[in-house]
Design a protein around this motif. Structure first.
Motif, PDB file in Angstrom:
ATOM      1  N   LEU A 140      17.101  10.698  -1.180  1.00 31.11           N
ATOM      2  CA  LEU A 140      17.642   9.696  -0.267  1.00 31.11           C
ATOM      3  C   LEU A 140      16.929   8.358  -0.428  1.00 31.11           C
ATOM      4  O   LEU A 140      17.564   7.295  -0.458  1.00 31.11           O
ATOM      5  CB  LEU A 140      17.513  10.199   1.171  1.00 31.11           C
ATOM      6  N   ALA A 141      15.600   8.404  -0.526  1.00 24.00           N
ATOM      7  CA  ALA A 141      14.834   7.161  -0.672  1.00 24.00           C
ATOM      8  C   ALA A 141      15.184   6.454  -1.982  1.00 24.00           C
ATOM      9  O   ALA A 141      15.329   5.227  -2.020  1.00 24.00           O
ATOM     10  CB  ALA A 141      13.341   7.460  -0.613  1.00 24.00           C
ATOM     11  N   ARG A 142      15.324   7.251  -3.046  1.00 25.79           N
ATOM     12  CA  ARG A 142      15.645   6.640  -4.338  1.00 25.79           C
ATOM     13  C   ARG A 142      17.016   5.981  -4.302  1.00 25.79           C
ATOM     14  O   ARG A 142      17.208   4.888  -4.833  1.00 25.79           O
ATOM     15  CB  ARG A 142      15.586   7.701  -5.415  1.00 25.79           C
ATOM     16  N   ARG A 143      17.966   6.677  -3.671  1.00 19.43           N
ATOM     17  CA  ARG A 143      19.315   6.122  -3.607  1.00 19.43           C
ATOM     18  C   ARG A 143      19.382   4.928  -2.665  1.00 19.43           C
ATOM     19  O   ARG A 143      20.085   3.953  -2.942  1.00 19.43           O
ATOM     20  CB  ARG A 143      20.281   7.214  -3.141  1.00 19.43           C
ATOM     21  N   ALA A 144      18.674   5.014  -1.545  1.00 19.59           N
ATOM     22  CA  ALA A 144      18.755   3.953  -0.540  1.00 19.59           C
ATOM     23  C   ALA A 144      17.977   2.713  -0.935  1.00 19.59           C
ATOM     24  O   ALA A 144      18.374   1.582  -0.616  1.00 19.59           O
ATOM     25  CB  ALA A 144      18.267   4.473   0.813  1.00 19.59           C
ATOM     26  N   THR A 145      16.837   2.913  -1.625  1.00 16.63           N
ATOM     27  CA  THR A 145      15.975   1.763  -1.925  1.00 16.63           C
ATOM     28  C   THR A 145      16.195   1.180  -3.310  1.00 16.63           C
ATOM     29  O   THR A 145      15.580   0.155  -3.629  1.00 16.63           O
ATOM     30  CB  THR A 145      14.498   2.175  -1.796  1.00 16.63           C
ATOM     31  N   ARG A 146      17.028   1.828  -4.149  1.00 19.15           N
ATOM     32  CA  ARG A 146      17.233   1.287  -5.487  1.00 19.15           C
ATOM     33  C   ARG A 146      17.788  -0.154  -5.443  1.00 19.15           C
ATOM     34  O   ARG A 146      17.249  -1.037  -6.123  1.00 19.15           O
ATOM     35  CB  ARG A 146      18.174   2.187  -6.295  1.00 19.15           C
ATOM     36  N   ALA A 163       0.822  -1.201   0.000  1.00 16.18           N
ATOM     37  CA  ALA A 163       0.000   0.000   0.000  1.00 16.18           C
ATOM     38  C   ALA A 163       0.860   1.256   0.000  1.00 16.18           C
ATOM     39  O   ALA A 163       0.507   2.268  -0.596  1.00 16.18           O
ATOM     40  CB  ALA A 163      -0.926  -0.005   1.225  1.00 16.18           C
ATOM     41  N   ARG A 164       2.005   1.236   0.647  1.00 17.46           N
ATOM     42  CA  ARG A 164       2.933   2.361   0.652  1.00 17.46           C
ATOM     43  C   ARG A 164       4.340   1.797   0.622  1.00 17.46           C
ATOM     44  O   ARG A 164       4.738   1.031   1.502  1.00 17.46           O
ATOM     45  CB  ARG A 164       2.724   3.230   1.889  1.00 17.46           C
ATOM     46  N   SER A 165       5.111   2.162  -0.388  1.00 22.00           N
ATOM     47  CA  SER A 165       6.438   1.607  -0.559  1.00 22.00           C
ATOM     48  C   SER A 165       7.384   2.164   0.486  1.00 22.00           C
ATOM     49  O   SER A 165       7.106   3.158   1.162  1.00 22.00           O
ATOM     50  CB  SER A 165       6.957   1.916  -1.965  1.00 22.00           C
ATOM     51  N   LEU A 182      16.603  -5.960  -5.914  1.00 21.65           N
ATOM     52  CA  LEU A 182      16.586  -7.299  -5.328  1.00 21.65           C
ATOM     53  C   LEU A 182      15.169  -7.849  -5.270  1.00 21.65           C
ATOM     54  O   LEU A 182      14.935  -9.033  -5.548  1.00 21.65           O
ATOM     55  CB  LEU A 182      17.203  -7.255  -3.930  1.00 21.65           C
ATOM     56  N   ALA A 183      14.195  -6.988  -4.924  1.00 18.71           N
ATOM     57  CA  ALA A 183      12.802  -7.439  -4.875  1.00 18.71           C
ATOM     58  C   ALA A 183      12.307  -7.858  -6.252  1.00 18.71           C
ATOM     59  O   ALA A 183      11.602  -8.875  -6.399  1.00 18.71           O
ATOM     60  CB  ALA A 183      11.917  -6.324  -4.309  1.00 18.71           C
ATOM     61  N   GLU A 184      12.653  -7.092  -7.296  1.00 18.87           N
ATOM     62  CA  GLU A 184      12.264  -7.457  -8.660  1.00 18.87           C
ATOM     63  C   GLU A 184      12.926  -8.757  -9.086  1.00 18.87           C
ATOM     64  O   GLU A 184      12.322  -9.581  -9.783  1.00 18.87           O
ATOM     65  CB  GLU A 184      12.629  -6.332  -9.617  1.00 18.87           C
ATOM     66  N   ILE A 238       9.993   6.816   3.559  1.00 27.97           N
ATOM     67  CA  ILE A 238      11.153   7.666   3.860  1.00 27.97           C
ATOM     68  C   ILE A 238      10.825   9.119   3.552  1.00 27.97           C
ATOM     69  O   ILE A 238      11.136  10.034   4.333  1.00 27.97           O
ATOM     70  CB  ILE A 238      12.379   7.184   3.071  1.00 27.97           C
ATOM     71  N   VAL A 239      10.193   9.378   2.395  1.00 24.70           N
ATOM     72  CA  VAL A 239       9.824  10.747   2.025  1.00 24.70           C
ATOM     73  C   VAL A 239       8.870  11.342   3.052  1.00 24.70           C
ATOM     74  O   VAL A 239       9.044  12.484   3.511  1.00 24.70           O
ATOM     75  CB  VAL A 239       9.207  10.778   0.611  1.00 24.70           C
TER      76      VAL A 239
END
Length: 415
Positions: free
Chosen positions: A157-163, A5-7, A168-170, A12-13
């Motif tokens: 930050l979220a884009r860099r940290a979660t990329r 429901a919320r990534s 890995l999830a994909e 983080i944002v």
């Protein structure tokens, strides 16, 4: 696999935005408190200084500031101050009419019998109140800018940290593993997770390879003696035998063919292959044949068998799978039934098998019935296989225990 429901990136944002909003709000609040306090302290110090000056004089004199006046009693205060004055409190600040604002202070002068009051009307000296709206507007714009900046920084930050985590999830979702995929991830917690996933994936691949090799070898090793049995039966059946021996040979030939079909089905299940087309099955004929084949299991036991099957029941299922399910259920009932009567009934909705149980065979949970019994000479696979087969054929298997009787219900899929 559905998306959350919320990534994690959105969380983080939002965390950065909420933190910035909270910090900006607290800063604005404390800043307003600070400027008001400084302004009020300025007026208090003016009154204190004037009170000290008056005490240095033998008589009351005119205050130095034109905004101050000396009153001998609160009844002499200006009318708008008298209306709000609270004599029994420590309040020193009052708002008057037409924008007037008062600060008061009392002191005891040697020339007066009662406390003397210093009243300063400071509306012309106020600094904060005239610019209050502009100050709040500035705080609002500053807060908005901080929130936008926090959202931008949080997004980056979220884009860099979660990329890496998203990649890995994909990878896991699409099952696109390959040896060494963990080396593409950074050496942090995500890299540790990727390394653990790779090690587990390699172990699973090795296990699958061993199972496939076993299935392939077992298939070959089992089918070879079955082929010998079938060919021997055909040769023997070509000769003249008494009726009883001829029937025994036909049973052996029929059982060997059944075993060959069962082996093919089990191998297909282990390899997740297609298990063949469905056919129209006459349930009464199949049940009678299975009961006849398994009847030797009841020899020497004080068990009676009652079979009630509607003659017109026809099912659209895979015949081999259905035969495996029914064989396992009937065999389980015949082998583990206590002395008494086994009831087998079937109609267009379901099949029911009821058999009595020994006291020591009554588990506290029905799920324990799928485990291998202590007195069983088999390998404890029968009902486990039945569960898997029912899942693949959309059959619903249910178990109910009432006192010392077990009822197994096999509900047919509804078209």
């Amino acid at each position: 696999m559905h998306k959350p429901a919320r990534s994690l990136g959105q969380r983080i944002v939002w965390a950065c935005v909420i933190l910035a909003l909270l910090c900006a709000s607290l800063f604005s609040f404390f800043n307003v408190i600070f400027v008001y306090t400084v302004e009020d302290q300025f007026f208090r110090h003016q009154l204190m200084d004037e009170a000290k000056r008056q005490l240095q004089q033998p008589e009351l004199v005119v205050p130095l500031s034109a905004a101050m006046q000396i009153f001998l009693s609160p009844q002499d205060f200006p009318a708008d101050l008298q209306q709000q004055f609270e004599p029994n409190t420590r309040r020193t600040e009052y708002s008057g009419l037409e924008g007037r604002h008062y600060h008061i202070r009392s002191f005891i002068h040697p020339s007066a019998k009662e406390p003397v009051w210093l009243v300063a009307e400071v509306s012309s000296q106020l600094v904060v109140r005239p610019i209050r709206d502009e100050m709040f507007l500035l705080y609002g714009i500053s807060t908005l800018m901080m929130v936008l900046l926090a959202a931008a920084l949080g997004f980056a930050l979220a884009r860099r940290a979660t990329r890496p985590l998203t990649q890995l999830a994909e990878l896991v979702q699409n099952n696109e593993f390959s040896p060494g995929f963990a080396s593409a991830f950074p050496a942090n917690e995500i890299g540790v997770l990727a390394e653990a996933l790779e090690q587990n994936w390699l172990r699973v691949q090795a296990f699958i390879a061993r199972e496939q090799a076993f299935s392939r070898d077992a298939s070959h090793e089992l089918r070879t003696p079955l082929a010998v049995i079938q060919s021997s039966c055909e040769l023997l059946l070509a000769q003249q035998w008494p009726a009883e021996q001829h029937q025994r040979l036909e049973q052996i030939q029929h059982s060997s063919r059944q075993m060959n079909q069962l082996i093919s089905t089990l191998l297909a299940m282990s390899r997740e292959q297609h298990l063949g087309q469905t056919e129209t099955i006459k349930l009464a004929v199949l049940l009678e044949q299975l009961v006849l084949d398994l009847s030797p299991l009841l020899e020497g036991k004080n068990i009676e068998l009652e079979l009630q099957v509607a003659p017109d029941v026809q099912l659209q299922l895979n015949p081999v799978l259905l035969q495996m399910v029914l064989t396992n259920l009937l065999q389980n009932a015949f082998l583990h039934s206590a002395p008494g009567t086994i009831f087998i009934s079937a109609d267009s909705q379901q099949l029911q098998i009821q058999n009595p149980l020994y006291d020591e065979d009554q588990p506290t949970e029905l799920t324990a019935l799928f485990a291998k019994g202590r007195q069983s000479s088999g390998y404890g696979l029968g009902l486990g296989i039945v569960q898997r087969l029912c899942q693949q054929t959309r059959l619903d298997l249910q178990l109910h225990r009432v006192e010392q009787r077990l009822t197994v219900s096999l509900i047919w899929p509804q078209l």
